[in-house]
Scaffold this active site. Structure first.
Site, PDB file in Angstrom:
ATOM      1  CB  ILE A  31       8.030   4.008   8.140  1.00 24.25           C
ATOM      2  CG1 ILE A  31       6.652   3.033   8.297  1.00 24.25           C
ATOM      3  CG2 ILE A  31       8.975   3.947   9.426  1.00 24.25           C
ATOM      4  CD1 ILE A  31       6.761   2.052   8.681  1.00 24.25           C
ATOM      5  N   GLY A  32       6.168   6.254   6.289  1.00 25.49           N
ATOM      6  CA  GLY A  32       5.666   6.468   5.063  1.00 25.49           C
ATOM      7  C   GLY A  32       4.393   7.370   4.830  1.00 25.49           C
ATOM      8  N   GLY A  48       1.411   8.558   2.409  1.00 26.04           N
ATOM      9  CA  GLY A  48       0.660   8.386   0.933  1.00 26.04           C
ATOM     10  C   GLY A  48      -0.642   9.276   0.763  1.00 26.04           C
ATOM     11  CB  VAL A 107       2.821   3.491   7.342  1.00 24.17           C
ATOM     12  CG1 VAL A 107       3.475   2.256   7.896  1.00 24.17           C
ATOM     13  CG2 VAL A 107       1.858   3.515   6.235  1.00 24.17           C
ATOM     14  CG  ASP A 127      -0.855   0.805  -5.899  1.00 23.24           C
ATOM     15  OD1 ASP A 127      -0.346   1.024  -7.100  1.00 23.24           O
ATOM     16  OD2 ASP A 127      -0.889   1.338  -5.093  1.00 23.24           O
TER      17      ASP A 127
END
Length: 314
Positions: A18-19, A21, A26, A144
């Site tokens: 789902i992610g 980076g 993730v 962040d």
């Protein structure tokens, strides 16, 4: 999905990525120990030392686990922490969080132009500042804050995610070397000057403005520009600051005053999270929103949250 399973995550069934980076991946996963409920798994690589995992990383993760005892309503829950030795020089860290299926960016996209109504904006900002104040009270700087790191449940409850890990990430790469969006990053961070909790307040100001609309606010005064930083003041074309009510015509006087205090260029003069919560912008709603900081469970985002009659996209 990866073709192999790490030793540390045999209890979790990974369903989808789902992610992705700069710091890791993730996954959405099922936790069979809790009737197959959903969790979000964040995997991080940490460079090893001769003594094992760096003590600073251990302290940061221990602090995140300690915060879980407070069960703060505006902080995403950290459910589990595991690690595995991948090689003599690398440790794989796995952080397991509660799963929430939308971030603030997605939430805003579901409400058509011109955006959210004033009461919903006030509620979201109060929740955001409550979460940030909690972190700052425990000496955690998020560093962040952006809509992608702010989660919103289907009942409208806002939760901060991906906080307190900047120094953990630093073992893999310097924070300033990562190519990420700068829209919410405080000037002192971009200029590589010293920074602390005020960086999060600048980000809150940027997010506050985005709840209304997106616009640049102009160049600060030259006397406020820090010395001995990477970008001198005259690197930028002169652009005088614009009145906020020109950029956001519908903003009321209290909201404008808070926004201006959040976006003060000099971090020493920027409003704190604690003081923000006492601002007149929240005076009428503060007690009621604190006791009921989300929409009722029977409600979800609908046209009453938006400033137009256009149906909300699903």
């Amino acid at each position: 999905m990866t073709s192999h399973k790490e030793k540390y995550d045999h209890n979790y069934e990974e369903i989808d990525v789902i992610g992705n980076g700069a710091y890791g991946t993730v996954f959405k996963a099922k936790d069979p120990r809790n009737e197959g409920s959903w969790v979000a798994i964040k995997r991080i690589k940490i460079q090893n030392t001769e003594e094992g995992m760096p003590m600073s990383a251990i302290r940061e993760i221990a602090l995140l686990k300690q915060l879980e005892n407070y069960e703060h309503p505006n902080i995403v829950r950290l459910l589990d922490v595991r690690h595995a030795q991948q090689s003599p020089t690398e440790i794989r860290l796995m952080l397991v969080f509660e799963y929430i299926d939308q971030d603030l960016s997605t939430y805003l996209q579901r409400c058509p132009s011109p955006g959210l109504g004033p009461e919903r904006i006030r509620d979201l900002m109060l929740q955001l500042l409550n979460g940030v104040d909690f972190l700052h009270a425990h000496r955690i700087v998020h560093r962040d804050l952006k809509p992608q790191n702010i989660l919103v449940t289907s009942q409208g409850q806002l939760k901060l995610a991906d906080f307190g890990l900047a120094r953990v990430y630093a073992f893999q790469m310097a924070l300033t070397s990562v190519v990420v969006t700068l829209w919410y990053r405080a000037p002192e961070v971009i200029l590589q000057d010293t920074y602390a909790t005020p960086v999060d307040m600048w980000s809150c100001g940027c997010i506050f403005a985005e709840l209304f609309n997106r616009s640049a606010l102009g160049l600060p005064r030259e006397q406020d520009w820090p010395e001995n930083v990477t970008l001198p003041y005259h690197s930028f074309k002169a652009k005088p600051p614009q009145p906020i009510n020109h950029l956001i015509p519908e903003i009321d006087s209290d909201a404008r005053d808070l926004l201006e205090k959040l976006l003060i260029f000099n971090p020493h003069n920027r409003i704190t999270a604690h003081d923000s919560l006492q601002h007149p912008y929240f005076k009428d709603e503060l007690e009621s929103i604190r006791t009921s900081s989300s929409l009722s469970e029977s409600e979800s985002l609908d046209t009453s949250d938006c400033r137009s009659d256009t149906p909300v996209s699903k």
